[in-house]
Design an enzyme around this catalytic site. Structure first.
Site, PDB file in Angstrom:
ATOM      1  N   LYS A 243       0.832  -1.200   0.000  1.00 11.24           N
ATOM      2  CA  LYS A 243       0.000   0.000   0.000  1.00 11.24           C
ATOM      3  C   LYS A 243       0.871   1.256   0.000  1.00 11.24           C
ATOM      4  O   LYS A 243       2.005   1.264   0.496  1.00 11.24           O
ATOM      5  CB  LYS A 243      -0.948  -0.002   1.216  1.00 11.24           C
ATOM      6  CG  LYS A 243      -2.043  -1.092   1.148  1.00 11.24           C
ATOM      7  CD  LYS A 243      -3.064  -0.812   0.086  1.00 11.24           C
ATOM      8  CE  LYS A 243      -4.107  -1.925  -0.058  1.00 11.24           C
ATOM      9  NZ  LYS A 243      -5.113  -1.935   0.992  1.00 11.24           N
ATOM     10  N   ARG A 288      -3.959 -10.469   3.599  1.00 11.45           N
ATOM     11  CA  ARG A 288      -3.985 -10.532   2.129  1.00 11.45           C
ATOM     12  C   ARG A 288      -2.645 -10.027   1.594  1.00 11.45           C
ATOM     13  O   ARG A 288      -2.229  -8.914   1.902  1.00 11.45           O
ATOM     14  CB  ARG A 288      -5.142  -9.667   1.624  1.00 11.45           C
ATOM     15  CG  ARG A 288      -5.393  -9.659   0.129  1.00 11.45           C
ATOM     16  CD  ARG A 288      -6.628  -8.802  -0.152  1.00 11.45           C
ATOM     17  NE  ARG A 288      -6.978  -8.776  -1.567  1.00 11.45           N
ATOM     18  CZ  ARG A 288      -6.571  -7.865  -2.433  1.00 11.45           C
ATOM     19  NH1 ARG A 288      -5.748  -6.894  -2.041  1.00 11.45           N
ATOM     20  NH2 ARG A 288      -6.960  -7.904  -3.694  1.00 11.45           N
TER      21      ARG A 288
END
Length: 322
Positions: A243, A288
Site C-alpha cells: 500500500k 492478504r
C-alpha cells in the site's frame, strides 16, 4: 474465533492465514497486467498456493486510485474461468473481490467460497441478500471513500456505488469523526444491512480498509486498533501489502523506494512483511498478500511468539566447529 462458509467452519484461533492476491486485470496498482489472462492467473494462483497460502482472492476490477469502472459482464468473463479451474484442481479457499451483486452471484455459482466486498455491503443494494441466499461467507470492508467522498485522500479513488446510503447529515458527521469512530459507525451500518438480509454473523469477517482514502496517520491508527474488530466479535481480514502509505513511510525514513527498480520494489515488500508479522502477533486471522514466501516466514515466527506457551520445550545442541 470461527468463520463459516459453504458448510465449512474455519477455526482461526491458532495461526494467521495468508490470502494470496490474483488480479485478473490490466491495471491493478502493483501487478496490473502480469496475470491478465486465464492461464497466467491460474499459474500464479498455484504458485502462491505452493508457497503456503490457504486462500486466493481473485479480482476482475482494479480499485486503485485513477482506475475505471469495469462492466459486469467483462468482470465475470475475467474471473469465472479462474474460479472454475482452481475449484476443479485445488482445495484452496476462493474469495472474489467484487462489490457488484451480479458478479458475486456468478462467482458463487462457479464455486467461490467468499465474497470480498470493499464497500462493506453498501455499494450494491442487492449484495447482502445475494450472499445471504447462498452459503458463502463475506468480508465486509470499511470504505472511507464512501464515508468521506470529499476528503482529499478519497477524491483520487473511483466511485463504488453506495448512492444515498448515507444522508447528508451522516456524511457531514463522518467528516468530523476520528478514524476509529468512523470505522465503528460504518460497520454498524454494514452489520445492520447484513442482519436485515438474514446474513449470519458467523459468515462475516471485517476488514479495516487500510489504504482506501486514508491519511498516513489514519492508516497507522487503524493498524494500532485492530483489536477492536475482535472486541466486536468478528474475525479480522487485513490487506496492507504494497500500500502507498508504506512507501511514503520508507521515503520519509530516507529509503529509496523507486518501484521501477528491483531494490525499491523489494523494500516495499520487506516493509509489507513487517506489517504481516505485527498483524499475526495481534492475532489477525487473515492477511492478504501479493507474495507469500516472505510473509509465511514472518507470520510463522509471529504465531510462535503469540502461542509460545504451546510450543515444545526443545533443547538445542551446541554449534559444531567446521
Amino acid at each position: 474465533m470461527t468463520f463459516q462458509f459453504k458448510q465449512q467452519t474455519l477455526n482461526l484461533n491458532n495461526s494467521t492465514m495468508l490470502c494470496g492476491i490474483v488480479n485478473v486485470t490490466p491495471d491493478s496498482f502493483s501487478d496490473g497486467g502480469k496475470w491478465f489472462g486465464k492461464d497466467e492467473a491460474i499459474k500464479h494462483a498455484k504458485d502462491l498456493i505452493n508457497q503456503g497460502c490457504q486462500m486466493i482472492d481473485i479480482g476482475g476490477e482494479s480499485t486503485r486510485p485513477g482506475s475505471t469502472y469495469v462492466e459486469i459482464d467483462d468482470e465475470i468473463e475475467r474471473i469465472l474461468p479462474v474460479i472454475k479451474e482452481l475449484k476443479a484442481t485445488t482445495d484452496v479457499i476462493i474469495s472474489v473481490d467484487t462489490w457488484k451483486s451480479e458478479v458475486a452471484k456468478a462467482a458463487i455459482e462457479a464455486g467461490a467460497d467468499i465474497i470480498n466486498d470493499i464497500t462493506g455491503l453498501l455499494g450494491d443494494a442487492k449484495m447482502a441478500e445475494t450472499i445471504a441466499q447462498s452459503d458463502a461467507g463475506v468480508i465486509v470492508m470499511l470504505n472511507p471513500v464512501i464515508a468521506r467522498p470529499n476528503h482529499p485522500s478519497a477524491k483520487i479513488f473511483p466511485q463504488f456505488g453506495a448512492e444515498g446510503v448515507f444522508s447528508d447529515d451522516e456524511l457531514a458527521a463522518f467528516s468530523e469523526m476520528s478514524v476509529v469512530d468512523m470505522m465503528a459507525t460504518y460497520f454498524d451500518k454494514s452489520i445492520a444491512v447484513a442482519q436485515s438480509a438474514h446474513l449470519p454473523k458467523e459468515r462475516i469477517m471485517l476488514d479495516p480498509g487500510i489504504g482506501f482514502g486514508l491519511t498516513k496517520r489514519e492508516n497507522y491508527t487503524l493498524l494500532k486498533n485492530l483489536s477492536l474488530i475482535h472486541e466486536w466479535g468478528y474475525p479480522c481480514f487485513l490487506g496492507v501489502s504494497r500500500k502507498r502509505f508504506i512507501q511514503n513511510t520508507l521515503v520519509d525514513a530516507g529509503f529509496d523506494t523507486d518501484t521501477e527498480t528491483t531494490a525499491g520494489f523489494e523494500l516495499r515488500d520487506q516493509a509489507s512483511v513487517i506489517l504481516t508479522a505485527i498483524a499475526a502477533l495481534k492475532g489477525v486471522e487473515v492477511v492478504r498478500v501479493h507474495s507469500v514466501r516472505e510473509h509465511y516466514m514472518a507470520k510463522t515466527i509471529a504465531d510462535n511468539v503469540r502461542h509460545a506457551e504451546d510450543l515444545a520445550d526443545t533443547n538445542f545442541e551446541a554449534y559444531q566447529n567446521k
